[in-house]
Write an enzyme that holds these catalytic residues in place. Structure first.
Site, PDB file in Angstrom:
ATOM      1  N   ASP A   1       0.869  -1.164   0.000  1.00 43.67           N
ATOM      2  CA  ASP A   1       0.000   0.000   0.000  1.00 43.67           C
ATOM      3  C   ASP A   1       0.912   1.221   0.000  1.00 43.67           C
ATOM      4  OD1 ASP A   1      -2.423   1.601   0.456  1.00 43.67           O
ATOM      5  OD2 ASP A   1      -1.512   1.955   2.416  1.00 43.67           O
TER       6      ASP A   1
ATOM      7  N   ASP B   1      -0.588  -0.507   6.472  1.00 51.32           N
ATOM      8  CA  ASP B   1      -0.482   0.146   7.772  1.00 51.32           C
ATOM      9  C   ASP B   1      -1.305  -0.563   8.844  1.00 51.32           C
ATOM     10  OD1 ASP B   1      -3.073   0.874   7.236  1.00 51.32           O
ATOM     11  OD2 ASP B   1      -2.627   2.966   6.830  1.00 51.32           O
TER      12      ASP B   1
ATOM     13  N   ASP C   1      -6.041  -1.346   5.722  1.00 48.30           N
ATOM     14  CA  ASP C   1      -5.685  -2.432   4.809  1.00 48.30           C
ATOM     15  C   ASP C   1      -5.929  -3.818   5.396  1.00 48.30           C
ATOM     16  OD1 ASP C   1      -4.635  -0.607   2.836  1.00 48.30           O
ATOM     17  OD2 ASP C   1      -2.943  -0.321   4.183  1.00 48.30           O
TER      18      ASP C   1
END
Length: 665
Positions: free
Chosen positions: A323, A517, A521
């Site tokens: 991400d 994180d 996510d």
């Protein structure tokens, strides 16, 4: 050594001295015609001294229906050796078996010690403020919202917010970082850190069982329960292997004498050799020890691996998906650069941009104000209006000031120069004259690009970035980081869909890891073969959602974790291959009557000791370079200062700090 290991060592030394004395007496002093019962009695004494716990364990397991383990095999083999008159060999086998057990115990102790460093973060007490003064209490009894006092050298017992005081906290037990972190009024601090020289008053924000230290301890304690596939295979293998070789030994002892009129003594001896060498100690001990050592090595650099299965999975990872926001970038708007219009100066553009954004709470406005060191005279501003989707209009020094998108310039008929750079572009105009533009971008985390390079060096073949940003901006960041593929303009649900596509593309040939994180996510972290979360001390969602947690958000530790996993798997496979090859060879030689009892001892104890020593290599860290030991990374854009601001005195942080006191236990 522990008290138990010291006792075992003393018993081994005593039994070895006694065995040596008996052997010398029997061979040098007693005549050849000494009765067998006397020789038996002489050797039984050291045998009982050294093998008492093995015999007891074998008997206990037998009456509970759990006969087939190494204690049972060793007991049957040595008693059978006594039965055929092989007294010295039988006693020596038990003696050297216990030597091997001592080696294993010491090795396991060292592996546990590496994780024990993590376990030592558990606080013993908390200094609770009460009406009658400060009292020392158990951390479990402190309620949320209470005020505790953390004195110099003490460990922070519970997560909380600093009410007063200032100090530096040693977070090395949690993150592996040697540089202390400053803590002052209003800062969040986390349990398990060691306070430096100052006294802190802290209001607790969590109960002890919900605090950072409690969650970490729970992970560490339960890490051994989640076994790798190879560990599970060895466990299943031992359950089948041990009964099978026991039955084979019985058949080896009985079939040739009964079917072919061979001498019983010779074939019982072969069966004893067969039983001794068949003990699966080398596999049962060294394989879990290797994974335990790998998890311990990771914990020492601030990486929590929740089990051997995840260490195995990260070792097989060829594709790592990231991400962007909060993982590779800081998730903060930063001014990338100012581009003045032709004939304009940069400082004119900066001052106009700062005043345009002076009264806005938008993150872009905050990032612009951060580059200006002087005070902003709000009396020069009036009639500030935010135009949704366009930007800001204000009156500055009685003239119209505009800051916003290209559409805002077109709306007020300002002739501007389009900016080709990627990122969020803000155009600025004053009194109808175009002054220039500035680019806002999400700042890369320190070491992100280096982390991608190190992952490639560690053997990761593909790196992928997923983001909801515009494609042009995402592609620019991806190129800057050295990503293989970038997928942009994705909604949270789209990230999971894209991850599914990547996993299908791998077709089970290798594992796919997702790094996020740990908050937004969570679905992707759970779907990936390995979920890696940026822990950022105190992030509960990260600790709970992922399989591996980087406690200080340093993405460069990913490569070190991959290396630890691959090194662990390589060592474990070496142990399995070596142990099975040697045991198979000695088993065949024993069945053919070529191998002696002493070779059988090497096939069991010797192989076990060598495998255990090889597993200890897992504790040694691979090459890892931690963060540069500085208080903070320099900003990309230093604040713009006028002559008055540059002349002002500034407070400097000392380059060297006093050494922290050792934690009081």
């Amino acid at each position: 050594m522990t008290a138990k290991q010291e006792l075992m060592r003393a018993r081994i030394i005593a039994a070895l001295l006694l065995y040596t004395a008996v052997f010398a007496t029997e061979r040098l002093v007693l005549p050849q015609s000494v009765p067998a019962v006397l020789r038996l009695a002489l050797y039984v004494v050291p045998y009982i001294v050294i093998g008492y716990d093995v015999l007891k364990k074998a008997w206990t397991n037998l009456i509970h229906g759990q006969a087939f383990d190494e204690s049972f095999l060793m007991t049957v083999a040595t008693i059978a050796a006594f039965a055929i008159g092989e007294y010295p060999e039988a006693t020596a086998v038990m003696l050297f078996y216990q030597v091997g057990e001592l080696f294993q115990s010491v090795a396991v102790g060292k592996a546990r010690a590496s994780i024990g460093e993590m376990m030592s973060i558990a606080p013993d007490f908390a200094n609770l403020e009460t009406k009658s003064g400060v009292k020392t209490v158990d951390p479990d009894s402190v309620e949320v919202g209470s005020v505790i006092v953390v004195k110099p050298g003490e460990r922070v017992p519970i997560d909380g917010t600093v009410l007063s005081g200032e100090s530096f906290l040693d977070t090395s037990a949690l993150t592996g970082e040697s540089v202390p972190r400053r803590a002052g009024e209003g800062d969040e601090i986390y349990s398990g850190c060691i306070n430096g020289e100052g006294t802190l008053r802290v209001r607790t924000t969590k109960a002890y069982e919900d605090s950072t230290v409690a969650k970490i301890l729970d992970l560490v304690e339960n890490a051994s329960e989640k076994k790798a596939r190879l560990e599970k295979f060895i466990t299943r293998f031992a359950r089948i292997y041990t009964p099978a070789v026991t039955i084979a030994a019985v058949l080896l002892a009985l079939v040739p004498p009964l079917a072919f009129r061979q001498p019983f003594g010779e074939w019982i001896q072969r069966a004893c050799v067969f039983l001794i060498v068949s003990c699966p100690c080398a596999l049962v001990i060294s394989v879990p020890l290797g994974f335990f050592g790998g998890i311990g090595a990771a914990s020492r650099i601030g990486v929590l691996v929740k089990g051997g299965n995840y260490l195995e999975a990260v070792a097989e990872c060829d594709t790592m998906v990231f991400d962007k926001t909060g993982t590779l970038t800081k998730g903060e708007f930063k001014v990338k650069r100012f581009i003045p219009a032709t004939g304009m100066r940069t400082d004119e553009l900066v001052i106009a941009a700062v005043y345009a954004e002076a009264m806005s709470n938008h993150p872009i406005a905050q990032s612009v104000r951060a580059v200006y060191a002087d005070e902003i005279d709000l009396t020069r501003l009036r009639d500030m209006t935010e135009i949704s989707g366009f930007g800001i209009r204000a009156v500055w020094d009685r003239k119209e000031l505009l800051a916003g998108s290209a559409k805002l310039m077109e709306r007020y008929s300002v002739h501007y120069e389009p900016c080709p750079d990627s990122g969020t572009v803000v155009y600025v105009a004053h009194d109808g004259i175009y002054l220039g533009c500035f680019i806002i971008a999400d700042a890369l985390k320190e070491g992100s690009a280096e982390a991608i390079r190190e992952l490639r060096d560690a053997g990761v073949q593909h790196t992928v970035m997923l983001t909801g940003d515009r494609d042009d901006l995402a592609q620019t960041i991806g190129a800057e980081l050295g990503m293989d593929r970038v997928y942009a303009e994705l909604l949270p649900a789209d990230k999971v869909t894209q991850l599914e596509t990547i996993i299908k593309r791998e077709n089970g040939k290798s594992k796919v890891a997702f790094v996020g994180d740990g908050i937004n996510d969570a679905p992707a972290l759970m779907r990936a073969d390995v979920g890696v979360a940026m822990g950022s001390l105190g992030s509960d969602a990260a600790i709970e959602a992922a399989d591996i947690v980087l406690m200080d958000d340093d993405v460069r530790k990913l490569a070190a974790t991959v290396r630890i996993g691959r090194k662990t798997m390589r060592i474990v496979r070496e142990n399995v291959g070596f142990a099975l090859a040697v045991k198979f060879l000695v088993l065949v030689l024993g069945a053919l009557g070529i191998a002696s009892m002493w070779l059988a001892v090497f096939g069991d104890v010797g192989v076990t000791v060598l495998a255990v020593l090889n597993s200890m290599r897992c504790l040694r860290l691979p090459a890892y370079r931690p963060k540069a030991e500085t208080d903070a990374a320099p900003e990309h854009n230093a604040p713009v200062r006028t002559a008055r601001a540059r002349a002002a005195e500034t407070t400097r942080v000392p380059a060297a700090r006093q050494k922290m006191r050792a934690a009081k236990r």
